[in-house]
Design a protein around this motif. Structure first.
Motif, PDB file in Angstrom:
ATOM      1  N   ASN A 142       0.850  -1.185   0.000  1.00  0.00           N
ATOM      2  CA  ASN A 142       0.000   0.000   0.000  1.00  0.00           C
ATOM      3  C   ASN A 142       0.885   1.235   0.000  1.00  0.00           C
ATOM      4  N   GLU A 143       1.011   1.877  -1.155  1.00  0.00           N
ATOM      5  CA  GLU A 143       1.950   2.991  -1.292  1.00  0.00           C
ATOM      6  C   GLU A 143       1.590   4.163  -0.399  1.00  0.00           C
ATOM      7  N   GLU A 144       0.296   4.476  -0.297  1.00  0.00           N
ATOM      8  CA  GLU A 144      -0.103   5.598   0.545  1.00  0.00           C
ATOM      9  C   GLU A 144       0.231   5.325   2.008  1.00  0.00           C
ATOM     10  N   GLN A 145      -0.022   4.104   2.447  1.00  0.00           N
ATOM     11  CA  GLN A 145       0.314   3.743   3.827  1.00  0.00           C
ATOM     12  C   GLN A 145       1.811   3.898   4.083  1.00  0.00           C
ATOM     13  N   VAL A 146       2.617   3.511   3.096  1.00  0.00           N
ATOM     14  CA  VAL A 146       4.069   3.614   3.241  1.00  0.00           C
ATOM     15  C   VAL A 146       4.503   5.061   3.371  1.00  0.00           C
ATOM     16  N   TRP A 147       4.023   5.932   2.445  1.00  0.00           N
ATOM     17  CA  TRP A 147       4.520   7.307   2.504  1.00  0.00           C
ATOM     18  C   TRP A 147       3.965   8.079   3.696  1.00  0.00           C
ATOM     19  N   ARG A 148       2.759   7.733   4.136  1.00  0.00           N
ATOM     20  CA  ARG A 148       2.227   8.401   5.329  1.00  0.00           C
ATOM     21  C   ARG A 148       3.032   8.018   6.579  1.00  0.00           C
ATOM     22  N   GLU A 149       3.388   6.761   6.688  1.00  0.00           N
ATOM     23  CA  GLU A 149       4.203   6.334   7.825  1.00  0.00           C
ATOM     24  C   GLU A 149       5.596   6.943   7.749  1.00  0.00           C
ATOM     25  N   ALA A 150       6.154   7.003   6.521  1.00  0.00           N
ATOM     26  CA  ALA A 150       7.476   7.614   6.352  1.00  0.00           C
ATOM     27  C   ALA A 150       7.456   9.090   6.752  1.00  0.00           C
ATOM     28  N   GLU A 151       6.390   9.784   6.374  1.00  0.00           N
ATOM     29  CA  GLU A 151       6.262  11.199   6.735  1.00  0.00           C
ATOM     30  C   GLU A 151       6.252  11.374   8.252  1.00  0.00           C
ATOM     31  N   LYS A 152       5.449  10.551   8.930  1.00  0.00           N
ATOM     32  CA  LYS A 152       5.353  10.664  10.384  1.00  0.00           C
ATOM     33  C   LYS A 152       6.681  10.337  11.055  1.00  0.00           C
ATOM     34  N   ARG A 153       7.282   9.221  10.652  1.00  0.00           N
ATOM     35  CA  ARG A 153       8.510   8.788  11.315  1.00  0.00           C
ATOM     36  C   ARG A 153       9.664   9.761  11.060  1.00  0.00           C
ATOM     37  N   SER A 154       9.711  10.337   9.862  1.00  0.00           N
ATOM     38  CA  SER A 154      10.796  11.274   9.557  1.00  0.00           C
ATOM     39  C   SER A 154      10.696  12.515  10.429  1.00  0.00           C
ATOM     40  N   HIS A 155       9.476  13.018  10.640  1.00  0.00           N
ATOM     41  CA  HIS A 155       9.307  14.172  11.513  1.00  0.00           C
ATOM     42  C   HIS A 155       9.649  13.827  12.964  1.00  0.00           C
TER      43      HIS A 155
ATOM     44  N   VAL B  67      11.896  11.637  13.926  1.00  0.00           N
ATOM     45  CA  VAL B  67      13.352  11.553  14.015  1.00  0.00           C
ATOM     46  C   VAL B  67      13.975  12.946  14.099  1.00  0.00           C
ATOM     47  N   VAL B  68      13.515  13.851  13.234  1.00  0.00           N
ATOM     48  CA  VAL B  68      14.053  15.214  13.229  1.00  0.00           C
ATOM     49  C   VAL B  68      13.789  15.916  14.562  1.00  0.00           C
ATOM     50  N   GLU B  69      12.586  15.710  15.095  1.00  0.00           N
ATOM     51  CA  GLU B  69      12.237  16.344  16.368  1.00  0.00           C
ATOM     52  C   GLU B  69      13.099  15.795  17.504  1.00  0.00           C
ATOM     53  N   ARG B  70      13.287  14.481  17.559  1.00  0.00           N
ATOM     54  CA  ARG B  70      14.106  13.889  18.621  1.00  0.00           C
ATOM     55  C   ARG B  70      15.558  14.348  18.528  1.00  0.00           C
ATOM     56  N   ALA B  71      15.999  14.606  17.301  1.00  0.00           N
ATOM     57  CA  ALA B  71      17.381  15.052  17.113  1.00  0.00           C
ATOM     58  C   ALA B  71      17.556  16.539  17.361  1.00  0.00           C
TER      59      ALA B  71
END
Length: 288
Positions: free
Chosen positions: A256-269, A271-275
Motif C-alpha cells: 500500500n503505497e499511501e500507507q508507506v509514505w504516510r508512515e514515512a512522513e510521520k517517522r521522519s518528523h 526523528v528530526v524532532e528527537r534530534a
C-alpha cells in the motif's frame, strides 16, 4: 554469492515479488578502514566469491587522503587488492588518467551518480574518458538525502546532458550509451548479465512499459531518445519483474503505497524532532 532465488521466505513481500538475494561486502568511507582490514576483506571476497562495493573518490577530500598516503585513488585500491571484476566502485569523481587506465585493466566496475554529485557539489565524473578506456559504467541514484526522488529516469537524463555541458560537445555521450548504463551495464556491474539487463531468450522477464500518450512526450522519432530526454518515473505504466507485474496502471501492486509514505512522513518528523533539528531543516521561506 547467491543465497536465495525466487521469493522471500519471510516478511511482508513473501510470495509477492521474485527476488534474487546476493551477499555483498560494503564499506562506505575510504578512510575508516585500515590497510590490513582492506586486505582481509578482499581476500575473503576472492575466497568466497562475494562481490565488493563502496563509495570511492567521491569528493576532493578523498583524493587528498590518498595523496597523503603517496597514492592515487586506484593505486591505493590496487595496493590492497580491491580492484577486479567483482568490485563495484560508486561515484569515482576524482580520478586521473592512470586511475582510469587501472580500472580498465582490472575490469573493475563503476556506478555513476550524477544527481548526488551535483547536489553535493562533489564534482563531475569523467564518464566520457571511462567509456573511451573501456570501463563498464552503470548508473545509480545514491541515497534519498542527496537525490530526493531516486527516479532512475531522471538520473538517465542528467547523465546524458551534464557531460555535454562540461565538454561543449553535444555528441560526447549518446542516448543509447546512457540507456545501456541503466540496463545491461548495471547488470554486468552486479555480475548478473546472464540473467537480467536485456530482453533475451533465457533471461528473466524484466521490463517497464511507458505511457507515451501525453503532450509532454510527443512528438518523438527515436524511442531511446524519448526515454532518455523526456520520460520520468510518473510516465511508467507497468513494471514486470521476472514475469510478475509489480506496477500496474502506474500503481504499485506489492504494498500500500499511501500507507508507506504516510508512515514515512510521520517517522521522519519524529526523528528530526528527537534530534533537535526541526529549525535547521526548515526552508528559507516561511510556509503556511
Amino acid at each position: 554469492m547467491i543465497e536465495s532465488e525466487y521469493g522471500l521466505e519471510q516478511g511482508p513481500l513473501k510470495g509477492k515479488l521474485p527476488i534474487l538475494l546476493i551477499n555483498w561486502i560494503l564499506i562506505l568511507f575510504v578512510n575508516r578502514v585500515s590497510d590490513g582490514l582492506y586486505k582481509e576483506m578482499t581476500a575473503i571476497s576472492k575466497e568466497k566469491n562475494i562481490p565488493i562495493t563502496m563509495h570511492y573518490a567521491e569528493v576532493k577530500a578523498d583524493r587528498d587522503f590518498f595523496a597523503s598516503q603517496s597514492h592515487t585513488p586506484m593505486s591505493y585500491c590496487d595496493s590492497v587488492g580491491l580492484l577486479g571484476p567483482s568490485t563495484l566502485l560508486v561515484h569515482m569523481v576524482h580520478l586521473d588518467d592512470s586511475d582510469i587506465g587501472k580500472l580498465a585493466e582490472t575490469g573493475t566496475h563503476v556506478a555513476h551518480c550524477p544527481t548526488s554529485n551535483a547536489k553535493l557539489a562533489s564534482g563531475i565524473c569523467r564518464l566520457p574518458e571511462l567509456f573511451h578506456a573501456g570501463v563498464n559504467v552503470g548508473l545509480g541514484t545514491d541515497g534519498a538525502p542527496c537525490n530526493n526522488t531516486n527516479d532512475l529516469l531522471q538520473e538517465i537524463k542528467l547523465a546524458a546532458i551534464i557531460h555535454k555541458a562540461k565538454s561543449y560537445d553535444p555528441t560526447i555521450i549518446s542516448a543509447e550509451q546512457v540507456l545501456e548504463m541503466a540496463t545491461i551495464n548495471g547488470a554486468k556491474a552486479l555480475g548478473l548479465q546472464g540473467s537480467i539487463g536485456s530482453l533475451e531468450v533465457g533471461k528473466k522477464a524484466d521490463f517497464v512499459a511507458i505511457d507515451m500518450r501525453h503532450a509532454r512526450l510527443q512528438p518523438y522519432f527515436s524511442p531511446v531518445s524519448a526515454v532518455v530526454y523526456s520520460v520520468t518515473g510518473r510516465d511508467v505504466e507497468m513494471v514486470v519483474v521476472d514475469g510478475k507485474e509489480v506496477v500496474k496502471g502506474g500503481k504499485l501492486q506489492t504494498m500500500n503505497e499511501e500507507q508507506v509514505w504516510r508512515e514515512a512522513e510521520k517517522r521522519s518528523h519524529d526523528v528530526v524532532e528527537r534530534a533537535g533539528l526541526t529549525e535547521k531543516v526548515k526552508g528559507r521561506w516561511p510556509t503556511l
